[in-house]
Design a protein around this motif. Structure first.
Motif, PDB file in Angstrom:
ATOM      1  N   UNK A 176      29.364 -15.584  24.637  1.00  0.00           N
ATOM      2  CA  UNK A 176      28.419 -14.998  25.585  1.00  0.00           C
ATOM      3  C   UNK A 176      29.025 -13.951  26.518  1.00  0.00           C
ATOM      4  N   UNK A 177      30.312 -13.936  26.670  1.00  0.00           N
ATOM      5  CA  UNK A 177      30.926 -12.991  27.601  1.00  0.00           C
ATOM      6  C   UNK A 177      31.439 -11.756  26.866  1.00  0.00           C
ATOM      7  N   UNK A 178      31.463 -10.639  27.569  1.00  0.00           N
ATOM      8  CA  UNK A 178      31.942  -9.385  26.996  1.00  0.00           C
ATOM      9  C   UNK A 178      33.253  -9.003  27.675  1.00  0.00           C
ATOM     10  N   UNK A 208      22.558 -20.245  22.217  1.00  0.00           N
ATOM     11  CA  UNK A 208      21.818 -20.162  23.484  1.00  0.00           C
ATOM     12  C   UNK A 208      21.325 -18.732  23.664  1.00  0.00           C
ATOM     13  N   UNK A 209      20.028 -18.516  23.871  1.00  0.00           N
ATOM     14  CA  UNK A 209      19.511 -17.143  24.047  1.00  0.00           C
ATOM     15  C   UNK A 209      20.135 -16.455  25.253  1.00  0.00           C
ATOM     16  N   UNK A 210      20.481 -15.189  25.073  1.00  0.00           N
ATOM     17  CA  UNK A 210      21.056 -14.423  26.182  1.00  0.00           C
ATOM     18  C   UNK A 210      20.088 -14.279  27.339  1.00  0.00           C
ATOM     19  N   UNK A 211      18.774 -14.291  27.048  1.00  0.00           N
ATOM     20  CA  UNK A 211      17.780 -14.092  28.098  1.00  0.00           C
ATOM     21  C   UNK A 211      17.844 -15.201  29.148  1.00  0.00           C
ATOM     22  N   UNK A 223      24.325 -34.030  17.817  1.00  0.00           N
ATOM     23  CA  UNK A 223      24.270 -32.897  16.907  1.00  0.00           C
ATOM     24  C   UNK A 223      22.831 -32.407  16.757  1.00  0.00           C
ATOM     25  N   UNK A 224      21.876 -33.325  16.694  1.00  0.00           N
ATOM     26  CA  UNK A 224      20.486 -32.935  16.553  1.00  0.00           C
ATOM     27  C   UNK A 224      19.939 -32.273  17.810  1.00  0.00           C
ATOM     28  N   UNK A 225      20.518 -32.617  18.971  1.00  0.00           N
ATOM     29  CA  UNK A 225      20.020 -32.074  20.227  1.00  0.00           C
ATOM     30  C   UNK A 225      20.750 -30.804  20.641  1.00  0.00           C
ATOM     31  N   UNK A 226      21.311 -30.085  19.667  1.00  0.00           N
ATOM     32  CA  UNK A 226      22.078 -28.888  19.988  1.00  0.00           C
ATOM     33  C   UNK A 226      21.247 -27.682  20.340  1.00  0.00           C
ATOM     34  N   UNK A 227      19.930 -27.706  20.038  1.00  0.00           N
ATOM     35  CA  UNK A 227      19.092 -26.543  20.323  1.00  0.00           C
ATOM     36  C   UNK A 227      18.708 -26.471  21.789  1.00  0.00           C
ATOM     37  N   UNK A 228      18.287 -25.260  22.204  1.00  0.00           N
ATOM     38  CA  UNK A 228      17.847 -25.060  23.589  1.00  0.00           C
ATOM     39  C   UNK A 228      16.448 -25.610  23.763  1.00  0.00           C
ATOM     40  N   UNK A 229      16.244 -26.354  24.786  1.00  0.00           N
ATOM     41  CA  UNK A 229      14.932 -26.943  25.059  1.00  0.00           C
ATOM     42  C   UNK A 229      14.237 -26.113  26.126  1.00  0.00           C
ATOM     43  N   UNK A 230      12.875 -25.968  25.897  1.00  0.00           N
ATOM     44  CA  UNK A 230      12.053 -25.131  26.743  1.00  0.00           C
ATOM     45  C   UNK A 230      12.269 -25.268  28.185  1.00  0.00           C
TER      46      UNK A 230
END
Length: 302
Positions: free
Chosen positions: A125-127, A190-193, A295-302
């Motif tokens: 995520x970092x530049x 993880x979305x950058x937004x 592992x299943x809960x690795x996605x971003x939640x609303x």
């Protein structure tokens, strides 16, 4: 016109999928040969993976009257006994060696989870200048077997004054390139937004890590933690190179004494192997729920 259109559509024959023929059962309902084939494959995998463990457990419980080299092997001892385990406990200071392995394992877990999370987030995520080069160098280390860097690692540990100590055993495994890659993959999802919105609201890097990144990568962190502990507990070659005093041995290195002292009695050696393996089995039995759920809960939640 609409009615005619509807009738035309309803009379249009459905196209069969190229991998599905008429009259064949679906994937969820296999044919009888497919059903038998699945279970034969599962039985084959079970024999190769679990078979050696069952044979080792059976050998550790057999007495002098049982033939451990019989073929086909007999997994049920005729006279089960725990004398082999008692002999291991009398010969090797198991508690002391297990404590050393536990200290190295806990230290390895903590450093790998913390540093891999930081590094994975930075790469994902970092530049910063040279990020691609650093990432390529780190990944290139995965192509090298551990034996190649064994000498350089030992010379480094010796120059730091950590030879013949548990600190010297711990340091080379404090962070793994594979674990950084795993955390990088999780952080990249993880979305950058979301992170940009948090930065606009005034969140610091630490706050973004704590409140946004960590909740979404802790599933992968559980994988890193479990695999790091197993790797540190099972490691044999590196502790054998670093440690030269028996009082400081880890459990896996200490168990080699059984091979030299009881080389002709594989029952005692098998008992020592089971003693070293049982803590890992207990750990995974309690941690597998969190391991798979994480592992299943690795996605971003609303």
């Amino acid at each position: 016109m609409s009615t005619a259109t509807v009738n035309t559509r309803s009379e249009t024959p459905r196209r069969e999928l190229p991998w599905r023929r008429r009259g064949e059962a679906g994937f969820d309902k296999p044919t009888l040969p497919g059903f038998i084939g699945r279970y034969l494959l599962l039985l084959f995998c079970f024999v190769i993976t679990v078979g050696p463990f069952l044979w080792e457990l059976s050998t550790s419980l057999k007495g002098p009257g049982d033939d451990i080299y019989a073929f086909p092997p007999s997994l049920i001892p005729s006279n089960p006994t725990l004398d082999n385990y008692s002999e291991v406990l009398r010969t090797v200071p198991v508690i002391s060696y297990a404590w050393h392995s536990l200290l190295v394992g806990i230290g390895t877990v903590l450093t790998n989870v913390v540093f891999s999370t930081f590094a994975g987030y930075a790469f994902a995520q970092m530049k910063f200048r040279g990020k691609g080069l650093f990432m390529a160098i780190m990944l290139s280390t995965l192509l090298l077997p551990g034996e190649v860097t064994l000498t350089s690692q030992y010379l480094t540990i010796k120059s730091l004054g950590a030879a013949n100590s548990l600190v010297g055993v711990f340091l080379p495994g404090a962070i793994s390139a594979m674990n950084v890659l795993l955390m990088y993959t999780a952080a990249r999802a993880i979305p950058n937004s979301i992170l940009d919105a948090a930065a606009i609201d005034g969140a610091t890097t630490y706050q973004r890590l704590r409140h946004i990144v960590w909740p979404n990568v802790k599933g992968m962190a559980s994988v890193v933690a479990l695999m790091s502990f197993i790797g540190a507990w099972d490691d044999f070659l590196w502790p054998l190179v670093v440690l030269n005093e028996p009082e400081k041995y880890t459990l896996t290195v200490g168990m080699q004494y059984l091979q030299s002292s009881f080389g002709t009695d594989q029952r005692v050696v098998a008992a020592g192997t089971m003693i070293a393996l049982i803590p890992l089995i207990v750990l995974f039995a309690f941690a597998q729920k969190y391991f798979f759920k994480g592992v299943e809960a690795g996605g971003v939640k609303g």
